[in-house]
Design a protein around this motif. Sequence first.
Motif, short mmCIF file in Angstrom:
data_model
loop_
_atom_site.label_atom_id
_atom_site.label_comp_id
_atom_site.label_asym_id
_atom_site.label_seq_id
_atom_site.Cartn_x
_atom_site.Cartn_y
_atom_site.Cartn_z
N GLU B 205 0.86 -1.18 0.00
CA GLU B 205 0.00 0.00 0.00
C GLU B 205 0.89 1.23 0.00
O GLU B 205 1.65 1.47 0.95
CB GLU B 205 -0.89 0.00 1.24
CG GLU B 205 -1.92 1.10 1.25
CD GLU B 205 -2.86 1.00 2.45
OE1 GLU B 205 -3.92 0.39 2.32
OE2 GLU B 205 -2.50 1.51 3.52
N ALA B 207 1.98 5.12 -2.52
CA ALA B 207 1.62 6.03 -3.60
C ALA B 207 1.73 5.32 -4.95
O ALA B 207 0.95 5.59 -5.87
CB ALA B 207 2.51 7.27 -3.57
N THR B 210 -1.39 3.41 -5.62
CA THR B 210 -2.44 4.34 -6.02
C THR B 210 -2.25 4.75 -7.47
O THR B 210 -3.19 4.77 -8.26
CB THR B 210 -2.41 5.58 -5.11
OG1 THR B 210 -2.71 5.14 -3.77
CG2 THR B 210 -3.42 6.62 -5.54
N ARG B 211 -1.01 5.06 -7.84
CA ARG B 211 -0.74 5.49 -9.21
C ARG B 211 -1.05 4.39 -10.22
O ARG B 211 -1.57 4.65 -11.30
CB ARG B 211 0.73 5.92 -9.33
CG ARG B 211 1.14 6.33 -10.73
CD ARG B 211 2.36 7.24 -10.72
NE ARG B 211 3.59 6.61 -10.28
CZ ARG B 211 4.31 5.80 -11.05
NH1 ARG B 211 3.91 5.48 -12.26
NH2 ARG B 211 5.44 5.28 -10.59
N LEU B 212 -0.72 3.15 -9.86
CA LEU B 212 -0.97 2.04 -10.78
C LEU B 212 -2.41 1.55 -10.72
O LEU B 212 -2.82 0.72 -11.51
CB LEU B 212 -0.03 0.87 -10.46
CG LEU B 212 1.46 1.11 -10.69
CD1 LEU B 212 2.27 -0.10 -10.24
CD2 LEU B 212 1.76 1.42 -12.15
N GLY B 213 -3.16 2.06 -9.74
CA GLY B 213 -4.54 1.59 -9.60
C GLY B 213 -4.62 0.16 -9.12
O GLY B 213 -5.51 -0.59 -9.51
#
Lengths: 317, 438
Positions: B205, B207, B210-213
Amino acid sequence: MAAPLYKLNKPHLLGIEGLTALDIAMLLDRAKTLAAANFKIDKKISPLLDKTVINLFFEPSTRTQTSFELAAKKLGADVISMQVATSSVKKGETLLDTAMTLNAMRPTVLVVRHGDSGAVQLLAEKVNCGVINAGDGTHEHPTQALLDALTIHTRKGRLQDLVVAICGDILHSRVARSNILLLSKMGAEVRLIAPPTLLPVGIAGDNVTIYTSMIDGLREADVVMMLRVQNERMNGHFFPSAREYYHFFGLDAKKLALAKNDAIVMHPGPMNRGVEIDSAIADDVTRSVIYQQVEMGVAVRMAALEVVGEYHAGGAK
Amino acid sequence: MSAHAPMRPRTAYMNARILDPAAGLDITGSLLVESGIIQDMGTNIFEAGISPDIHQVDCVGLCLAPGILDMYAELPGSAGSRAEPLASSCQAAVAGGITTFVTAPDGTPVVDTPNVAEAVQRRGHEIGLANVLTHGALTMGAKGEALTEIGLLYNAGCVGFSNGTQPVQNTALLRQALVYAQIVDTTIISTPLEASLIAGGQIHESALATRLGLRGIPVLAETLAILRDIALAEATGARIHIGAVSTAAGVNLIRAAKAKGIDVTAHTAPPYFSASVSAADGYRTFAKLLPPLREEGDVTAILAGLSDGTIDAIASHHSPHAEDQKRVPFAQASFGAAGFETMLPLALDAVAAGRLPMLRALEAMTSKPAEILRLRVGRLVRRQAADFILFDPKAGWVIDSQHFVGACRNTPFQGRNVKGQLVMTIKNGRTVHTLNAL
């Protein structure tokens, strides 16, 4: 009309992440020109004239697929749309097998939507035509961000220094991710408003601030972008109920009054009226630009197909 | 060879740097092997001259250490795998300096009956390259619902008990297992992952996730599981072994538990001290591991934990997968990486970089896991099996999966420059692997 094509110099359009601010500006500029010309171009100069565009949708979609279809047809391409039932694509082999099969039919551009993040990139690595990402998992949906930006630009005349509030399920939204990337690249101030359970880790950045209250986040906003709350998120794991969600995060007249008087309201659709947005606001033509977004979608997809097609068709004839 | 040559061939490994972590031994000397047994070793064993019938291997510049004991390999099970059959795994093991490995119990079939446990060992014996041992499943079918015949499985040769990568979520049942397992002298191995926090997770978990989804696996999934395991060990007095540890917070919890005198041990795997989550950028599925690769700070903390002994051991978590299980969208890809052939080089590379003391690194892969699992391997002892390795601690080379001996090439370390290279693996006195260049 024979507007000169700018070169994207990239074989695919996989996400906003790989685009520069100049790429974005040029794409928006081209799309704006196309929209102003009522989507008419001289097909003789279209890089996609008599070329094949295949829409490969592993996830059901009506508006995006139709929008791409229309855009490709306006560019003079032969378009085939395939809805691949997700059940038969449980295995990744099938994704690449399907891709290779279609690749053998020598399309110029493949437009792909897939439920898994990164699946479109994986596919792009295997084929030798252009690939446009029409949405992959919770990763990116670049043409949606471009059409949103074009809509904003059309209404506000700029993107720079605008306050754009993106509200709702940021965590599961590829639309949000692409919009955050695009708007922050173009110098807008992005505010993310969501319950903490729907905010992904590490999403805040230089031009990106997080709010967990609409009352704080909507103040003086130029643009209010609402996101769809998927039905499957309403099972009590991310927030207690649709009723409570609407109370705190649904856009109604009272909350919208906190934004600037001329703030516009956006939604990528399809809307859940009464969950994330009040019906009256959705239908308020002075504020809501939801149908303009759909219109801009065709223009942006024409521009995207043009530049990717240009790369692969080896220049307009 | 003359007619009077001895029946038993003898080989002397001359002028090596002999390293035996269990004895704290680090000397330059020679080691004599006869009939698969270490006859003698020391600085001056050939002071009086060497008999001409002894075959000599010149080991100048090389280190000689006990054969590696890999205490946790995630093999597909005795039913084998189209990706990597056991014979291929054994070849990969010895090509990594591993002379004994223990397979996880949650392959196919699950090691939940004595027959299965015996079949795994028998198959390993037939292949005859490395000792193949197995852990037993803690619960039937590794489903976390009912205890296996822990005593009978122990008698059938299971060296530890674990529920594999699906740890027992029912705490009451795990407590029963820990208490019950004390009827035999065995170790319970717990994978520190809280199921509800890893569900759907793909990478650390962060950034990047998050960026890669991609859905993230929080540090909390590990720390919560470790906290529970420590509390259980403290409450029951049972021996509990935690692995693989991937986070700085996890290392700190174990350090504190040990300071309190709780009988807990732990291992990590080479990826967790060699790479961070960024290895998965670009949706590189070969870096999709469970637990996931974490941050640089975690890498540093794992190395510190290994150095000070908080993390007792290093296990490969070798997890072979066919190409088509990895050439898929990230969320569909299997977890795990090939680890047999990169375990020793990555550990030696950390040694060469000054981030891990040599004897500690070797101890973590030999005598320490042997002590945890009560095995008589992992040391250089006279009159014991001649299982040892020769390696060049200074040789720099590039990891290239095309040169892997094992069938599977799913490594996140493709193209990595490392310092420290295995030269030879000797099992029961027999050379079972030699570096091609030699």
